[in-house]
Design a protein around this motif. Structure first.
Motif, PDB file in Angstrom:
ATOM      1  N   SER A 167       0.732  -1.347  -0.055  1.00 20.11           N
ATOM      2  CA  SER A 167       0.178   0.272   0.216  1.00 20.11           C
ATOM      3  C   SER A 167       1.042   1.248  -0.098  1.00 20.11           C
ATOM      4  CB  SER A 167      -1.004  -0.187   1.534  1.00 20.11           C
ATOM      5  OG  SER A 167      -0.373  -0.068   2.215  1.00 20.11           O
ATOM      6  N   GLY A 168       2.439   1.413   0.749  1.00 20.57           N
ATOM      7  CA  GLY A 168       2.988   2.546   0.575  1.00 20.57           C
ATOM      8  C   GLY A 168       3.751   2.368  -1.095  1.00 20.57           C
ATOM      9  N   GLY A 169       4.750   3.994  -0.781  1.00 26.21           N
ATOM     10  CA  GLY A 169       5.351   3.742  -1.922  1.00 26.21           C
ATOM     11  C   GLY A 169       4.774   4.168  -3.460  1.00 26.21           C
ATOM     12  N   SER A 170       5.616   3.832  -4.185  1.00 26.37           N
ATOM     13  CA  SER A 170       4.776   4.506  -6.204  1.00 26.37           C
ATOM     14  C   SER A 170       5.067   3.346  -6.847  1.00 26.37           C
ATOM     15  CB  SER A 170       5.886   5.490  -6.010  1.00 26.37           C
ATOM     16  OG  SER A 170       7.139   5.021  -6.929  1.00 26.37           O
ATOM     17  N   VAL A 171       4.419   3.280  -7.525  1.00 27.96           N
ATOM     18  CA  VAL A 171       4.378   2.298  -8.666  1.00 27.96           C
ATOM     19  C   VAL A 171       4.656   3.176  -9.800  1.00 27.96           C
ATOM     20  CG1 VAL A 171       2.843   0.647 -10.210  1.00 27.96           C
ATOM     21  CG2 VAL A 171       2.452   1.344  -7.680  1.00 27.96           C
ATOM     22  N   SER A 172       5.829   2.444 -10.661  1.00 36.39           N
ATOM     23  CA  SER A 172       6.163   3.064 -11.366  1.00 36.39           C
ATOM     24  C   SER A 172       5.319   1.636 -12.776  1.00 36.39           C
ATOM     25  CB  SER A 172       7.357   2.621 -11.996  1.00 36.39           C
ATOM     26  OG  SER A 172       8.230   3.934 -10.561  1.00 36.39           O
TER      27      SER A 172
ATOM     28  N   ALA B 272      -2.813   1.973 -11.186  1.00 35.79           N
ATOM     29  CA  ALA B 272      -1.721   2.710 -10.272  1.00 35.79           C
ATOM     30  C   ALA B 272      -2.623   4.461  -9.657  1.00 35.79           C
ATOM     31  CB  ALA B 272      -0.302   2.329 -11.413  1.00 35.79           C
ATOM     32  N   LYS B 273      -3.388   4.755 -11.307  1.00 29.22           N
ATOM     33  CA  LYS B 273      -3.172   5.866 -10.884  1.00 29.22           C
ATOM     34  C   LYS B 273      -4.508   6.570  -9.794  1.00 29.22           C
ATOM     35  CE  LYS B 273      -2.421   8.643 -15.252  1.00 29.22           C
ATOM     36  NZ  LYS B 273      -2.762   9.221 -16.082  1.00 29.22           N
ATOM     37  N   ALA B 274      -5.439   5.488  -9.793  1.00 26.80           N
ATOM     38  CA  ALA B 274      -6.918   5.288  -8.798  1.00 26.80           C
ATOM     39  C   ALA B 274      -6.277   5.499  -7.089  1.00 26.80           C
ATOM     40  CB  ALA B 274      -7.446   4.153  -8.593  1.00 26.80           C
ATOM     41  N   LEU B 275      -5.223   4.810  -7.242  1.00 28.36           N
ATOM     42  CA  LEU B 275      -4.147   4.429  -5.563  1.00 28.36           C
ATOM     43  C   LEU B 275      -3.397   5.248  -5.417  1.00 28.36           C
ATOM     44  CD1 LEU B 275      -2.476   0.432  -5.920  1.00 28.36           C
ATOM     45  CD2 LEU B 275      -4.699   1.375  -4.592  1.00 28.36           C
ATOM     46  N   GLY B 276      -3.295   6.765  -5.874  1.00 24.00           N
ATOM     47  CA  GLY B 276      -2.494   7.729  -6.100  1.00 24.00           C
ATOM     48  C   GLY B 276      -1.218   7.395  -6.042  1.00 24.00           C
ATOM     49  N   GLN B 277      -0.567   6.036  -6.987  1.00 21.78           N
ATOM     50  CA  GLN B 277       0.339   6.036  -6.387  1.00 21.78           C
ATOM     51  C   GLN B 277       1.760   5.816  -8.072  1.00 21.78           C
ATOM     52  OE1 GLN B 277       0.058   1.741  -4.557  1.00 21.78           O
ATOM     53  NE2 GLN B 277       0.275   3.010  -2.716  1.00 21.78           N
ATOM     54  N   ALA B 278       0.679   6.418  -8.852  1.00 23.99           N
ATOM     55  CA  ALA B 278       1.439   6.434  -9.966  1.00 23.99           C
ATOM     56  C   ALA B 278       2.568   6.941 -10.646  1.00 23.99           C
ATOM     57  CB  ALA B 278      -0.033   6.579 -11.225  1.00 23.99           C
TER      58      ALA B 278
ATOM     59  N   ASP C 210      12.669   7.353  -5.752  1.00 25.02           N
ATOM     60  CA  ASP C 210      13.141   6.006  -4.342  1.00 25.02           C
ATOM     61  C   ASP C 210      11.822   5.360  -4.123  1.00 25.02           C
ATOM     62  OD1 ASP C 210      15.492   7.081  -4.520  1.00 25.02           O
ATOM     63  OD2 ASP C 210      15.477   9.102  -3.798  1.00 25.02           O
ATOM     64  N   ASP C 211      11.154   5.390  -3.264  1.00 24.92           N
ATOM     65  CA  ASP C 211       9.863   5.361  -2.584  1.00 24.92           C
ATOM     66  C   ASP C 211       9.495   3.761  -3.762  1.00 24.92           C
ATOM     67  OD1 ASP C 211       8.899   6.667  -4.297  1.00 24.92           O
ATOM     68  OD2 ASP C 211       6.646   7.221  -2.903  1.00 24.92           O
TER      69      ASP C 211
ATOM     70  N   ASN D 148      16.095  -1.927  -7.399  1.00 29.51           N
ATOM     71  CA  ASN D 148      15.703  -0.716  -6.727  1.00 29.51           C
ATOM     72  C   ASN D 148      14.871  -1.601  -5.461  1.00 29.51           C
ATOM     73  OD1 ASN D 148      15.894   2.324  -8.008  1.00 29.51           O
ATOM     74  ND2 ASN D 148      16.396   0.401  -9.487  1.00 29.51           N
ATOM     75  N   ASN D 149      15.474  -2.696  -5.167  1.00 28.27           N
ATOM     76  CA  ASN D 149      13.861  -3.106  -4.321  1.00 28.27           C
ATOM     77  C   ASN D 149      12.717  -3.259  -4.343  1.00 28.27           C
ATOM     78  OD1 ASN D 149      17.055  -4.262  -2.651  1.00 28.27           O
ATOM     79  ND2 ASN D 149      17.188  -2.382  -2.078  1.00 28.27           N
TER      80      ASN D 149
END
Length: 357
Positions: A85-90, A103-109, A128-129, A158-159
């Motif tokens: 749930s945390g961090g970004s999704v590339s 990804a956009k809906a989660l606010g992580q894109a 980084d996240d 990038n883990n």
């Protein structure tokens, strides 16, 4: 009718249909059991599902598990939402809406750019996240093959986890480096309404559909008929992969001649050759499709048709709105004959000529 829209869906293989029929018996039959029941009929249905699971897994990397889902959209949502749930999704700028919009809906894109040839290369940074990178194997609109091995390496540096949308690739090209892989049966001559997510051993997912957790990370009674059909289609794809590729290469070479006056969208070399996305500047595609109503081709992704929106894939590779809206996609595969391709191309070219092009 002439069917040239293989990226939208593929004809059901007779072998897949035969595999399904046994599990559609009515009350007088003996093969309609719930695969999650413990009695004899349930165990028989469960055995059919496990055979199909093995057949689907045979075209995926070792060291993972296959989770059956209702479709690839569900599989991709399970992968993206269930992996953290945390961090970004590339995600690449040409991902299917099931990835892009989730990804956009989660606010992580975080959007990864692509070159004019439609490839997403690793010469760009991720945040980084970043917790997950998603790059599809073969693009559904323009057919470009992505450097997923390089992106898998970038994810590990990038883990981050690496997700591959392999809906257009499964059964056609080898899929090797990933943490999660999503597929859909009806894209490789199986039935609609069944997909799967392959998950590498050691990757845990939070269920997105709670209930019985029949698939571990996914709840719901499986359909033995749909699963068996998917398994049979996968088994056939493995047996015929080389023959299918040769047939599609022959169709591609002929199609390039038939549409020689059209501009190609995306790389000619780094692409799946069953996908020909082309344009004629100034073309009225709606009129073209109306005049070629007996030829089934696409003005873009079937999943986004009817929205009136310009293809985000074609815009990502630098096409203007006008160029994108004057593009068509012609798709062919195992059951396309050379005669059908030629007749379809003749009709499309004649209708384009009527527009003065």
């Amino acid at each position: 009718m002439i069917y040239l829209d293989y990226q939208s869906t593929t004809p059901l293989a007779p072998e897949a249909r035969d595999a399904m029929l046994r599990w559609l018996d009515g009350p007088d039959g003996s093969a309609f059991g719930n695969p999650h029941s413990q009695h004899k009929m349930g165990r028989q249905a469960k055995a059919a599902i496990e055979l199909a699971r093995d057949r689907v897994a045979a075209l995926l990397p070792p060291g993972g598990r296959v989770i059956f889902t209702g479709n690839a959209c569900e599989a991709l949502n399970l992968a993206i939402r269930g992996s953290g749930s945390g961090g970004s999704v590339s995600v690449s700028a040409i991902e299917h809406a099931a990835v892009y919009d989730t990804a956009k809906a989660l606010g992580q894109a975080h959007i990864l750019n692509v070159s004019k040839d439609g490839q997403c290369n690793t010469a760009q940074d991720v945040p980084d996240d970043c917790r997950l990178i998603a790059v599809m194997q073969v693009n559904n609109e323009i057919g470009t093959i992505q450097p997923t091995i390089d992106w898998h390496r970038k994810a590990k540096e990038n883990n981050a986890l690496f997700l591959v949308d392999a809906v257009q690739a499964y059964g056609k090209i080898e899929i090797t480096h990933a943490d999660m892989i999503a597929i859909s049966a009806h894209k490789f001559h199986g039935p609609k309404g069944i997909g799967a997510l392959w998950v590498r051993d050691g990757v845990d997912l939070d269920p997105q559909i709670t209930g019985g957790l029949q698939e571990g990370a996914r709840s719901g009674t499986l359909s033995p008929a749909l699963v068996a059909g998917m398994g049979a289609a996968a088994h056939l794809a493995k047996q015929q992969r080389a023959a299918d590729a040769d047939h599609i290469d022959a169709l591609w070479n002929r199609a390039r001649d038939l549409f020689s006056e059209w501009e190609m969208n995306g790389s000619e070399d780094a692409r799946w050759r069953g996908n020909l996305n082309i344009r004629r500047d100034g073309l009225d595609v709606n009129r073209l499709m109306s005049e070629c109503r007996d030829v089934m081709f696409s003005a873009g992704s079937a999943c986004a048709s009817g929205t009136g929106k310009t293809s985000h894939v074609l815009k990502a590779i630098g096409l203007s709105d006008a160029q994108a809206k004057s593009s068509i996609r012609v798709g062919f595969g195992r059951y396309t004959t050379m005669e059908q391709l030629e007749q379809g191309a003749d009709a499309i070219n004649a209708a384009a000529k009527d527009q003065g092009l």
